[in-house]
Design a protein around this motif. Structure first.
Motif, PDB file in Angstrom:
ATOM      1  N   TYR A  50      56.531  75.742  34.026  1.00 14.39           N
ATOM      2  CA  TYR A  50      56.729  75.406  35.959  1.00 14.39           C
ATOM      3  C   TYR A  50      55.569  75.066  35.976  1.00 14.39           C
ATOM      4  O   TYR A  50      55.656  74.693  37.332  1.00 14.39           O
ATOM      5  N   ASN A  51      54.856  75.123  35.029  1.00 14.96           N
ATOM      6  CA  ASN A  51      53.320  74.029  35.536  1.00 14.96           C
ATOM      7  C   ASN A  51      52.807  74.145  37.307  1.00 14.96           C
ATOM      8  O   ASN A  51      52.526  73.731  38.286  1.00 14.96           O
ATOM      9  N   ARG A  52      53.171  75.390  37.833  1.00 12.33           N
ATOM     10  CA  ARG A  52      52.484  75.074  39.184  1.00 12.33           C
ATOM     11  C   ARG A  52      51.019  75.005  39.227  1.00 12.33           C
ATOM     12  O   ARG A  52      50.389  76.474  39.042  1.00 12.33           O
ATOM     13  N   LYS A  53      50.114  74.875  39.776  1.00 14.74           N
ATOM     14  CA  LYS A  53      48.536  74.414  39.906  1.00 14.74           C
ATOM     15  C   LYS A  53      48.933  74.768  41.148  1.00 14.74           C
ATOM     16  O   LYS A  53      48.488  74.356  42.462  1.00 14.74           O
ATOM     17  N   VAL A  54      47.477  74.815  41.435  1.00 15.73           N
ATOM     18  CA  VAL A  54      46.413  74.624  42.787  1.00 15.73           C
ATOM     19  C   VAL A  54      44.940  74.858  41.954  1.00 15.73           C
ATOM     20  O   VAL A  54      44.163  74.956  41.079  1.00 15.73           O
ATOM     21  N   LEU A  55      43.725  73.955  42.559  1.00 16.70           N
ATOM     22  CA  LEU A  55      42.503  73.597  42.290  1.00 16.70           C
ATOM     23  C   LEU A  55      41.801  74.528  42.991  1.00 16.70           C
ATOM     24  O   LEU A  55      42.387  75.097  44.782  1.00 16.70           O
ATOM     25  N   VAL A  56      40.932  75.036  42.539  1.00  9.89           N
ATOM     26  CA  VAL A  56      40.034  76.557  43.376  1.00  9.89           C
ATOM     27  C   VAL A  56      39.075  75.363  42.705  1.00  9.89           C
ATOM     28  O   VAL A  56      38.650  75.971  41.773  1.00  9.89           O
ATOM     29  N   GLY A  57      38.415  75.056  43.755  1.00  8.67           N
ATOM     30  CA  GLY A  57      37.119  74.790  43.361  1.00  8.67           C
ATOM     31  C   GLY A  57      36.676  73.056  42.945  1.00  8.67           C
ATOM     32  O   GLY A  57      37.778  72.350  43.279  1.00  8.67           O
ATOM     33  N   ASP A  60      48.455  71.851  46.217  1.00  9.39           N
ATOM     34  CA  ASP A  60      47.393  72.690  47.141  1.00  9.39           C
ATOM     35  C   ASP A  60      45.945  72.970  46.044  1.00  9.39           C
ATOM     36  O   ASP A  60      45.249  73.464  45.518  1.00  9.39           O
ATOM     37  N   LYS A  61      44.795  72.820  47.824  1.00  8.15           N
ATOM     38  CA  LYS A  61      43.888  72.266  46.985  1.00  8.15           C
ATOM     39  C   LYS A  61      43.110  74.258  48.277  1.00  8.15           C
ATOM     40  O   LYS A  61      43.029  74.377  49.248  1.00  8.15           O
ATOM     41  N   LEU A  62      42.797  74.777  47.401  1.00  6.84           N
ATOM     42  CA  LEU A  62      41.890  76.199  47.762  1.00  6.84           C
ATOM     43  C   LEU A  62      40.207  76.034  47.715  1.00  6.84           C
ATOM     44  O   LEU A  62      39.919  75.977  47.304  1.00  6.84           O
ATOM     45  N   LYS A  63      40.138  76.465  48.932  1.00  4.05           N
ATOM     46  CA  LYS A  63      39.026  77.267  49.261  1.00  4.05           C
ATOM     47  C   LYS A  63      37.590  77.930  49.089  1.00  4.05           C
ATOM     48  O   LYS A  63      39.051  79.614  49.459  1.00  4.05           O
ATOM     49  N   PRO A  64      36.722  77.903  48.865  1.00  2.00           N
ATOM     50  CA  PRO A  64      36.155  79.064  48.995  1.00  2.00           C
ATOM     51  C   PRO A  64      35.984  80.162  50.283  1.00  2.00           C
ATOM     52  O   PRO A  64      35.556  79.190  51.232  1.00  2.00           O
ATOM     53  N   CYS A  65      36.550  80.938  50.564  1.00  2.00           N
ATOM     54  CA  CYS A  65      35.486  81.931  51.699  1.00  2.00           C
ATOM     55  C   CYS A  65      34.898  83.205  51.567  1.00  2.00           C
ATOM     56  O   CYS A  65      34.230  83.374  52.684  1.00  2.00           O
ATOM     57  N   ILE A  66      35.072  84.067  50.443  1.00  2.00           N
ATOM     58  CA  ILE A  66      34.529  84.804  50.731  1.00  2.00           C
ATOM     59  C   ILE A  66      33.367  84.974  49.389  1.00  2.00           C
ATOM     60  O   ILE A  66      34.099  84.705  47.706  1.00  2.00           O
ATOM     61  N   HIS A  67      31.932  85.104  49.089  1.00  2.00           N
ATOM     62  CA  HIS A  67      31.317  85.098  47.386  1.00  2.00           C
ATOM     63  C   HIS A  67      30.766  86.848  47.290  1.00  2.00           C
ATOM     64  O   HIS A  67      30.882  87.789  48.801  1.00  2.00           O
ATOM     65  N   GLY A  68      30.315  87.145  46.493  1.00  2.00           N
ATOM     66  CA  GLY A  68      30.000  88.382  46.371  1.00  2.00           C
ATOM     67  C   GLY A  68      30.090  88.973  45.124  1.00  2.00           C
ATOM     68  O   GLY A  68      29.894  87.963  43.576  1.00  2.00           O
ATOM     69  N   LYS A  69      29.013  90.512  44.866  1.00  2.00           N
ATOM     70  CA  LYS A  69      28.909  90.707  43.377  1.00  2.00           C
ATOM     71  C   LYS A  69      29.594  92.277  43.302  1.00  2.00           C
ATOM     72  O   LYS A  69      29.519  92.923  44.581  1.00  2.00           O
ATOM     73  N   ILE A  70      30.067  92.293  42.720  1.00  2.00           N
ATOM     74  CA  ILE A  70      31.136  93.127  42.555  1.00  2.00           C
ATOM     75  C   ILE A  70      30.025  94.406  41.732  1.00  2.00           C
ATOM     76  O   ILE A  70      29.304  94.202  40.923  1.00  2.00           O
TER      77      ILE A  70
END
Length: 315
Positions: free
Chosen positions: A143-150, A2-12
DNA sequence: CGCGAGGACGTCCTTGTGTG
DNA sequence: CACACAAGGACGTCCTCGCG
């Protein structure tokens, strides 16, 4: 993958929270590298936040859209809004935790899902700190479950379904008899007999009882997972290690250790228990006692794995 | 009958001892 | 001195047993 897409940027707005400490403690190298961490906000329908130690973050989801609720969840996971004034006040002069609290006041517990918190708890059973975390590391790796984050590949904990459909990998992870318990936990979640969003409304006492219905989950594991998943600290997970230490430092019997601890820390008992393991680098009992005698009550970064530097070893 | 104390169990780590 | 191996330690949960 799965490829995850950016949805929110911010600064804590971190305030007094030290994100380095918060991200570093009890973490793996694939989730924290010293300057940025991945915080898993949803481990079923994956939502992952990439956070820098300065507070800049990006939240990623499958759809690329996500409600601002995830900002709250990120801040909640990092304990940003948690007011520890009372905890500090109680512990500032404590013979066991005083030094840790003065030096590491910026640390906040990093919470996880109830599912993963229970696995963490089970892997701590009958095991030294490093043994338990190696099991967790092995589970994630196998189990090697991976997602693409960026552009980055990020490992995720297996889902309950992953584990129900492939129990054998658990044995390979060196979990031994714990494999059965983890499998029981996975089945409970897969059958929807346990729901974090429902449980969160209950008292710690009721949650503990509910969790203990799973074979292999006892008081310690239930309480540890309540601390990690709900940030409810009123029931402390006290193991043999801490019981002995309490009895030594406060000069009470082993039997009275828990009562003493709860009287001292009140609704912060669980957080104080976890803090003690960090302060003493989760050393085995005999070494921990030495440390207390020598008044070495804050983490020491030797070239060995500790809760604080675990991420440098298990990558 | 309810409850708590205490033993059994199981797995990996640490420490100690012996061997070459 | 390096290494192999044995023995003991570190641990939480479950179950049994005996007491009130």
């Amino acid at each position: 993958m799965d490829k995850l897409k950016p949805c929110i940027h911010g600064k804590i707005d971190t305030g007094e929270v030290d994100l380095y400490l918060t991200l570093a403690v009890y973490n793996f190298g694939f989730w924290f590298n010293g300057v940025r961490g991945f915080v898993i906000l949803d481990d079923m329908d994956p939502v992952v936040a990439e956070v820098s130690t300065s507070g800049d973050y990006t939240i990623y989801s499958l759809s690329g859209n996500c409600s601002s609720e995830y900002i709250n969840r990120l801040e909640w996971s990092l304990g940003i809004q948690e007011d520890l004034t009372m905890f500090y006040k109680l512990g500032m002069d404590d013979p066991l935790l005083g030094e840790f609290i003065r030096k590491y006041y910026g640390w906040r517990l990093r919470s996880t899902s109830l599912w993963w918190a229970l696995i963490i708890g089970v892997c701590q059973q009958n095991a030294s700190f490093i043994q338990g975390w190696r099991m967790l590391y092995n589970i994630i790796r196998l189990y090697n479950r991976k997602v693409l984050v960026g552009k980055a590949e990020v490992l995720l904990p297996p889902t309950p379904y992953d584990i129900v459909s492939n129990k054998a990998l658990l044995i390979n992870a060196g979990t031994g008899y714990r494999a059965n318990t983890i499998y029981n936990v996975a089945k409970t979640f897969a059958n929807k007999e346990l729901d974090q969003d429902v449980l969160v409304k209950s008292s710690s006492i009721d949650i503990e009882e509910e969790l203990k219905r799973i074979k292999g989950i006892g008081s310690y594991t239930a309480r540890l997972s309540i601390v990690l998943a709900f940030r409810k600290y009123d029931l402390p997970p006290i193991d043999r290690w801490l019981r002995k230490i309490i009895s030594l430092v406060y000069k009470v019997s082993l039997k009275d250790s828990e009562k003493m601890w709860m009287r001292k820390w009140g609704k912060w008992s669980g957080l104080a228990a976890l803090a003690t393991t960090i302060a003493l680098d989760a050393k085995p009992l005999s070494k921990a006692i030495e440390r207390i005698k020598n008044r070495q009550l804050a983490p020491i970064d030797e070239n060995k794995p500790t809760p604080l530097n675990l991420w440098k070893f298990l990558k």
